[in-house]
Each structure stands twice: as structure tokens, then as C-alpha cells.
Enzyme design. Structure first.
Site, PDB file in Angstrom:
ATOM      1  CE  LYS A  34      -4.150  -1.891   2.143  1.00 54.39           C
ATOM      2  NZ  LYS A  34      -5.173  -1.630   3.164  1.00 54.39           N
ATOM      3  CG  ASP A  39      -9.025   0.595   3.963  1.00 56.53           C
ATOM      4  OD1 ASP A  39      -9.790  -0.194   3.364  1.00 56.53           O
ATOM      5  OD2 ASP A  39      -7.834   0.343   4.181  1.00 56.53           O
TER       6      ASP A  39
HETATM    7  N1  LIG Z   1     -12.697  -4.541   8.045  1.00 53.12           N
HETATM    8  C1  LIG Z   1     -11.789  -4.124   7.165  1.00 53.12           C
HETATM    9  O1  LIG Z   1     -12.084  -3.734   6.031  1.00 53.12           O
HETATM   10  C2  LIG Z   1     -10.347  -4.092   7.587  1.00 53.12           C
HETATM   11  C3  LIG Z   1      -9.430  -3.274   6.902  1.00 53.12           C
HETATM   12  C4  LIG Z   1      -8.103  -3.247   7.324  1.00 53.12           C
HETATM   13  C5  LIG Z   1      -7.697  -4.039   8.396  1.00 53.12           C
HETATM   14  N2  LIG Z   1      -8.613  -4.836   9.019  1.00 53.12           N
HETATM   15  C6  LIG Z   1      -8.214  -5.657  10.182  1.00 53.12           C
HETATM   16  O2  LIG Z   1      -7.756  -4.769  11.188  1.00 53.12           O
HETATM   17  C7  LIG Z   1      -6.743  -5.369  11.972  1.00 53.12           C
HETATM   18  C8  LIG Z   1      -5.535  -4.445  12.051  1.00 53.12           C
HETATM   19  O3  LIG Z   1      -4.997  -4.270  10.746  1.00 53.12           O
HETATM   20  P1  LIG Z   1      -3.774  -3.269  10.464  1.00 53.12           P
HETATM   21  O4  LIG Z   1      -3.441  -3.405   9.026  1.00 53.12           O
HETATM   22  O5  LIG Z   1      -4.025  -1.929  11.028  1.00 53.12           O
HETATM   23  O6  LIG Z   1      -2.611  -3.990  11.325  1.00 53.12           O
HETATM   24  P2  LIG Z   1      -1.263  -3.375  11.908  1.00 53.12           P
HETATM   25  O7  LIG Z   1      -0.822  -2.187  11.123  1.00 53.12           O
HETATM   26  O8  LIG Z   1      -0.339  -4.527  12.060  1.00 53.12           O
HETATM   27  O9  LIG Z   1      -1.680  -2.847  13.372  1.00 53.12           O
HETATM   28  C9  LIG Z   1      -1.984  -3.757  14.407  1.00 53.12           C
HETATM   29  C10 LIG Z   1      -2.502  -2.992  15.637  1.00 53.12           C
HETATM   30  O10 LIG Z   1      -2.778  -3.945  16.661  1.00 53.12           O
HETATM   31  C11 LIG Z   1      -2.007  -3.635  17.831  1.00 53.12           C
HETATM   32  N3  LIG Z   1      -1.607  -4.859  18.512  1.00 53.12           N
HETATM   33  C12 LIG Z   1      -1.150  -5.998  17.943  1.00 53.12           C
HETATM   34  N4  LIG Z   1      -0.865  -6.920  18.905  1.00 53.12           N
HETATM   35  C13 LIG Z   1      -1.143  -6.326  20.101  1.00 53.12           C
HETATM   36  C14 LIG Z   1      -1.064  -6.752  21.459  1.00 53.12           C
HETATM   37  N5  LIG Z   1      -0.628  -7.980  21.782  1.00 53.12           N
HETATM   38  N6  LIG Z   1      -1.456  -5.880  22.429  1.00 53.12           N
HETATM   39  C15 LIG Z   1      -1.896  -4.628  22.104  1.00 53.12           C
HETATM   40  N7  LIG Z   1      -1.998  -4.182  20.832  1.00 53.12           N
HETATM   41  C16 LIG Z   1      -1.623  -5.018  19.852  1.00 53.12           C
HETATM   42  C17 LIG Z   1      -0.819  -2.872  17.298  1.00 53.12           C
HETATM   43  O11 LIG Z   1      -0.220  -2.122  18.315  1.00 53.12           O
HETATM   44  P3  LIG Z   1       1.315  -1.616  18.180  1.00 53.12           P
HETATM   45  O12 LIG Z   1       1.243  -0.349  17.355  1.00 53.12           O
HETATM   46  O13 LIG Z   1       1.752  -1.407  19.564  1.00 53.12           O
HETATM   47  O14 LIG Z   1       2.071  -2.721  17.470  1.00 53.12           O
HETATM   48  C18 LIG Z   1      -1.486  -2.007  16.220  1.00 53.12           C
HETATM   49  O15 LIG Z   1      -2.166  -0.918  16.789  1.00 53.12           O
HETATM   50  C19 LIG Z   1      -6.453  -6.723  11.304  1.00 53.12           C
HETATM   51  O16 LIG Z   1      -7.185  -7.704  11.995  1.00 53.12           O
HETATM   52  C20 LIG Z   1      -7.025  -6.558   9.912  1.00 53.12           C
HETATM   53  O17 LIG Z   1      -7.465  -7.784   9.343  1.00 53.12           O
HETATM   54  C21 LIG Z   1      -9.914  -4.869   8.648  1.00 53.12           C
END
Ligand SMILES: NC(=O)c1ccc[n+]([C@@H]2O[C@H](COP(=O)([O-])OP(=O)(O)OC[C@H]3O[C@@H](n4cnc5c(N)ncnc54)[C@H](OP(=O)(O)O)[C@@H]3O)[C@@H](O)[C@H]2O)c1
Length: 280
Positions: free
Chosen positions: A66, A102
Site C-alpha cells: 500500500k 478504507d
Molecule cells: N474490516 C476491514 O475492512 C479491515 C481493513 C483493514 C484491516 N482490518 C483488520 O484490522 C486489523 C488491524 O490491521 P492493520 O493493518 O491496522 O494492522 P497493523 O498495522 O499490524 O496494526 C496492528 C494494531 O494492533 C495492535 N496490537 C497488535 N498486537 C497487540 C497486542 N498484543 N497488544 C496490544 N496491541 C496489539 C498494534 O499495536 P502496536 O502499534 O503497539 O504494534 C497495532 O495498533 C487486522 O485484523 C485486519 O485484518 C480490517
């Protein structure tokens, strides 16, 4: 003429976009195709340079491309410029343009499920500050949210959102999250916690007002533990699959010229792919 579009990522096998766009192509009787293509990071710019030559009218871009795609294409709008990522690439006047859908997908899903509920003037509590959060924060600011409290494990990422989106964003410590819920009109989980094969999201909801809307952008499982617990205590809930379906609308329109509808039938189709035991 058959119009071709695709989704690119590395890996790409998990993408549900072909189901969504395939459904719409059939529903609207459009002569077109939408395929899933694995593209390695080192091949991304070459792939995009050859996109039109290979007969594609555009593509969706998913992880990990992206940001790199943002640097390669022209940016279609100010909101996307601020995000620094694109998820949708399309061709206009011989050039490749990119946009992010998004944020609008998130808002459209809320509107679809709760037509009488408005973001304007509300306090939002967001758990997480990862890649998906930026688009959601941008959209919430544009919709007139009054305060956006962001609790993230890595505090610096929430601070970065405040720097980029202004004083309505309030970075908070992750440990503060349960207490912050007392101020929430809308609670959004954007962490990956609660997703299948990830650790659970253990957050005490005791302070959350009964009227607060709860949404989780995680959509595997379709109903996360957070949504189940919120629903059990009477909070209105919005599952994450709606955002995925609604973010696809503008890409389809840009490539195939018809603005498609997110129908209950489409929801059921994708939901059944995620969970074969799904029943509406
Ligand atoms: N519905 C939709 O259309 C859509 C679109 C996009 C994404 N999603 C979903 O949204 C989720 C996040 O996606 P993303 O791309 O934003 O992922 P990402 O960039 O990897 O961000 C992950 C987030 O989760 C936090 N996190 C992970 N493990 C943790 C833990 N053990 N304790 C506390 N916080 C934790 C991270 O905190 P840190 O910053 O501290 O690492 C960060 O804020 C995924 O499940 C994805 O499938 C859904």
C-alpha cells in the site's frame, strides 16, 4: 470489450476481493474479470508500469504494497495524500492514479447498519494505531467527530496520528483504555487482537455507556468476542465485514463504470466464505 481488474499482494491467497467484485460483475451483467495476482515487493513498480499494457483498468493493492504503490502512482485526492497509502489504483487519461477507500468504507458501514446515528460531535475511543487506523481517523475527522481518544500499545504511533490529524486526536496509554470507555459514544477496535489465531482483546467494558456504538474492524471471526460482549450488555454493534464490502464500492465504480450496492446477498456470500457455518 472485456475490462480486467485485479488485486495484488504478497501473499494474496486470503483476499476476499475476487468474491466481492465477481458478485457485482455478475449482478450488473458487466463483461469483465477480477483476478487475484501474487506480486513480490521487488516486482511492484514494474507490475504497475505494465498494468495498462497488460490490459488492466486498475487494481486493488493490499499488504505489503500500500505504501510503495502510493509512491508510484499519482494521488487522486487530498485525504489519500495525508494517509500515504493507496488501496485502489485506476487509469485516467493515460496515467495511473491511486486512492484510499478504507475510510469511506468504515463510515458507509456504520451508516448502513445504523442509519440514524451520526459521527458529528461525538467522542470516539479507538483501540490501536496501526495501518488501518489512519484511514479511519481521517474519515472520523472529516465527519466532524469532536474528540478521538486513541489508546495504543506503542504510544508513539498514537502521537503520530495527533501530529498528522490535529488536536481532536488525543493519544492515551494502552493501560488507560478501560477507563477511557466511560467517555465513548463510539468504540472502535482497530487492533488485530480478537482476530482468529491472534491473542484475545481482554478489555473490561464496565465503564462503557449502554448507548455507545461498538465496532470492530476485525472480521475473522465475523462476530468477535468484543462484539459479542457488547451486544450482550445491550450496546449497538457493527461488525467489521461491512467495512470490507463498502470499501470495495468506489474501485468497482472507477473500473467498471457502475456504482454497485452492498446487498445482504453479498454480505452472506462473503460471510459464508469466512465461516462455512454462517447463518444470517
Ligand atoms: N474490516 C476491514 O475492512 C479491515 C481493513 C483493514 C484491516 N482490518 C483488520 O484490522 C486489523 C488491524 O490491521 P492493520 O493493518 O491496522 O494492522 P497493523 O498495522 O499490524 O496494526 C496492528 C494494531 O494492533 C495492535 N496490537 C497488535 N498486537 C497487540 C497486542 N498484543 N497488544 C496490544 N496491541 C496489539 C498494534 O499495536 P502496536 O502499534 O503497539 O504494534 C497495532 O495498533 C487486522 O485484523 C485486519 O485484518 C480490517
Amino acid at each position: 470489450m472485456t475490462r480486467k481488474a485485479c488485486v495484488i499482494g504478497w501473499p494474496i491467497s486470503h483476499s476476499r476481493s475476487p468474491i466481492i467484485h465477481g458478485y457485482w460483475l455478475k449482478r450488473y451483467g458487466i463483461e469483465g474479470s477480477y483476478e487475484r495476482l501474487p506480486v513480490k515487493p521487488e516486482d511492484l513498480s514494474g507490475f504497475l508500469a505494465r498494468l495498462r499494457g497488460n490490459g488492466f483498468v486498475g487494481c486493488n493493492v493490499t499488504l505489503p504494497h500500500k505504501e510503495a504503490a502510493f509512491r508510484v502512482v499519482r494521488t487522486a485526492d487530498a485525504a489519500t495524500k495525508k494517509l500515504g497509502v493507496v488501496n485502489t489504483v485506476f487509469e485516467r487519461d493515460g496515467e495511473l492514479w491511486g486512492t484510499s477507500t478504507d475510510g469511506e468504507g468504515f463510515i458507509a458501514s456504520l451508516r448502513n447498519d445504523l442509519p440514524d446515528w451520526q459521527v458529528k460531535g461525538r467522542t470516539v475511543v479507538i483501540l490501536g494505531a496501526g495501518g488501518a487506523t489512519r484511514a479511519i481517523v481521517g474519515a472520523l475527522v472529516d465527519e466532524g467527530a469532536e474528540r478521538i481518544l486513541i489508546a495504543n500499545r506503542t504510544h508513539a504511533r498514537a502521537e503520530e496520528l495527533q501530529r498528522d490529524f490535529g488536536p481532536r486526536i488525543e493519544p492515551r496509554d494502552w493501560t488507560e483504555a478501560p477507563r477511557l470507555l466511560g467517555a465513548a459514544d463510539l468504540l472502535v477496535n482497530t487492533t488485530s487482537l480478537g482476530m482468529t489465531a491472534q491473542p484475545p482483546l481482554d478489555i473490561d467494558l464496565a465503564h462503557l455507556p449502554a448507548s455507545a456504538v461498538v465496532t470492530d474492524i476485525v472480521y475473522t471471526p465475523l462476530e468477535t468476542d468484543l462484539l459479542k460482549r457488547a451486544k450482550a450488555r445491550g450496546n449497538p454493534t457493527v461488525p467489521g465485514l461491512g467495512m470490507l464490502l463498502h470499501q470495495a464500492v468506489r474501485g468497482f465504480e472507477l473500473w467498471f463504470g457502475t456504482r454497485p450496492q452492498v446487498t445482504p446477498e453479498l454480505y452472506d456470500l462473503v460471510a459464508a466464505d469466512i465461516d462455512p457455518g454462517y447463518r444470517r
